[in-house]
Design a protein around this motif. Structure first.
Motif, PDB file in Angstrom:
ATOM      1  N   ARG A  26       0.823  -1.200   0.000  1.00  0.00           N
ATOM      2  CA  ARG A  26       0.000   0.000   0.000  1.00  0.00           C
ATOM      3  C   ARG A  26       0.858   1.251   0.000  1.00  0.00           C
ATOM      4  N   VAL A  27       0.294   2.315  -0.482  1.00  0.00           N
ATOM      5  CA  VAL A  27       0.999   3.595  -0.482  1.00  0.00           C
ATOM      6  C   VAL A  27       1.321   3.971   0.954  1.00  0.00           C
ATOM      7  N   GLY A  28       2.561   4.356   1.178  1.00  0.00           N
ATOM      8  CA  GLY A  28       2.971   4.763   2.510  1.00  0.00           C
ATOM      9  C   GLY A  28       3.404   3.623   3.404  1.00  0.00           C
ATOM     10  N   ASP A  29       3.385   2.378   2.891  1.00  0.00           N
ATOM     11  CA  ASP A  29       3.830   1.274   3.729  1.00  0.00           C
ATOM     12  C   ASP A  29       5.268   1.483   4.152  1.00  0.00           C
ATOM     13  N   ASP A  30       5.541   1.156   5.369  1.00  0.00           N
ATOM     14  CA  ASP A  30       6.910   1.175   5.869  1.00  0.00           C
ATOM     15  C   ASP A  30       7.663   0.041   5.178  1.00  0.00           C
ATOM     16  N   ALA A  31       8.847   0.309   4.734  1.00  0.00           N
ATOM     17  CA  ALA A  31       9.634  -0.696   4.026  1.00  0.00           C
ATOM     18  C   ALA A  31      10.128  -1.799   4.946  1.00  0.00           C
ATOM     19  N   GLY A  32       9.707  -1.794   6.176  1.00  0.00           N
ATOM     20  CA  GLY A  32      10.167  -2.798   7.124  1.00  0.00           C
ATOM     21  C   GLY A  32       9.537  -4.157   6.949  1.00  0.00           C
ATOM     22  N   GLY A  33       8.485  -4.315   6.166  1.00  0.00           N
ATOM     23  CA  GLY A  33       7.920  -5.642   5.973  1.00  0.00           C
ATOM     24  C   GLY A  33       6.419  -5.643   5.942  1.00  0.00           C
ATOM     25  N   ALA A  37       2.603  -1.172   8.786  1.00  0.00           N
ATOM     26  CA  ALA A  37       2.870   0.112   9.428  1.00  0.00           C
ATOM     27  C   ALA A  37       2.905   1.208   8.369  1.00  0.00           C
ATOM     28  N   ARG A  38       2.408   2.368   8.729  1.00  0.00           N
ATOM     29  CA  ARG A  38       2.398   3.497   7.806  1.00  0.00           C
ATOM     30  C   ARG A  38       3.071   4.683   8.448  1.00  0.00           C
ATOM     31  N   ARG A  39       3.709   5.482   7.606  1.00  0.00           N
ATOM     32  CA  ARG A  39       4.315   6.734   8.060  1.00  0.00           C
ATOM     33  C   ARG A  39       3.940   7.820   7.081  1.00  0.00           C
ATOM     34  N   ALA A  40       3.501   8.929   7.606  1.00  0.00           N
ATOM     35  CA  ALA A  40       3.236  10.091   6.771  1.00  0.00           C
ATOM     36  C   ALA A  40       4.556  10.803   6.551  1.00  0.00           C
ATOM     37  N   GLY A  41       4.667  11.465   5.415  1.00  0.00           N
ATOM     38  CA  GLY A  41       5.902  12.184   5.157  1.00  0.00           C
ATOM     39  C   GLY A  41       5.731  13.216   4.077  1.00  0.00           C
ATOM     40  N   ASP A  42       6.677  14.088   3.998  1.00  0.00           N
ATOM     41  CA  ASP A  42       6.727  15.138   2.998  1.00  0.00           C
ATOM     42  C   ASP A  42       7.353  14.557   1.737  1.00  0.00           C
ATOM     43  N   ALA A  43       6.784  14.836   0.577  1.00  0.00           N
ATOM     44  CA  ALA A  43       7.289  14.291  -0.686  1.00  0.00           C
ATOM     45  C   ALA A  43       8.706  14.751  -0.996  1.00  0.00           C
ATOM     46  N   VAL A  44       9.109  15.884  -0.475  1.00  0.00           N
ATOM     47  CA  VAL A  44      10.474  16.350  -0.736  1.00  0.00           C
ATOM     48  C   VAL A  44      11.432  15.986   0.410  1.00  0.00           C
TER      49      VAL A  44
END
Length: 181
Positions: A26-33, A37-44
């Motif tokens: 899914r969009v925003g999935d944490d690359a941990g597995g 888990a999701r993390r919001a972040g700034d595109a830049v």
């Protein structure tokens, strides 16, 4: 962005006629597995490590940024080697049937410039344009709502909608650009 090693196919990659290496999440999935888990972040300034993702997708959002190239550079940074970028952009002459009452303002990331901007960061880029009557607005309320969704103030949108015949078939124009790291 899409986590490396996820089991779900990347819908945007399918649209582009490819599959991201190892699937996608899914969009925003944490690359941990697979935790979801999701993390919001700034595109830049995305809060992800280098090479964390197999795919990054930006659907009609880069035009909101003052410097879309900064977000493209960050997308490249967080993509693994061979990772897929999929972006879409709206054309300056989108919705031509409404041109007599409304014109879309130019943005920093229009379909006309998107392939060049992506190419400047990623090198080789493939672009596919669309230009087709994809929406029918059945009445003036729908025209008003369509204009409001394009940031026309509601009262002004109602006045403009009164000057448009309905039902109205609206031509959508834009581009899908894909590139690999």
């Amino acid at each position: 962005m899409v986590a490396r090693g996820s089991a779900v196919r990347n819908a945007a990659a399918r649209l582009a006629g490819r599959h991201a290496r190892g699937g996608a999440g899914r969009v925003g999935d944490d690359a941990g597995g697979a935790s979801g888990a999701r993390r919001a972040g700034d595109a830049v300034r995305p809060p992800f490590r280098d090479g964390a993702f197999d795919a990054a997708v930006a659907v009609n959002m880069l035009h909101h940024l003052d410097d879309p190239s900064a977000a493209l550079r960050e997308a490249r940074r967080v993509l693994a080697p061979g990772g897929l970028l999929v972006v879409s952009a709206i054309a300056r002459d989108d919705s031509p049937e409404l041109a007599h009452v409304w014109r879309r303002a130019p943005t920093p990331f229009d379909a006309e410039d998107a392939p060049g901007l992506v190419g400047a960061v990623f090198g080789a880029v493939e672009a596919e344009r669309w230009d087709a009557p994809l929406i029918t607005l059945p009445d003036r309320a729908a025209v008003r709502d369509y204009l409001v969704a394009r940031r026309v103030p509601r009262a002004e949108a109602a006045d403009l909608a009164a000057r448009v015949g309905t039902p109205l078939r609206v031509t959508k124009r834009g581009a899908l650009a894909t590139a690999r790291r």
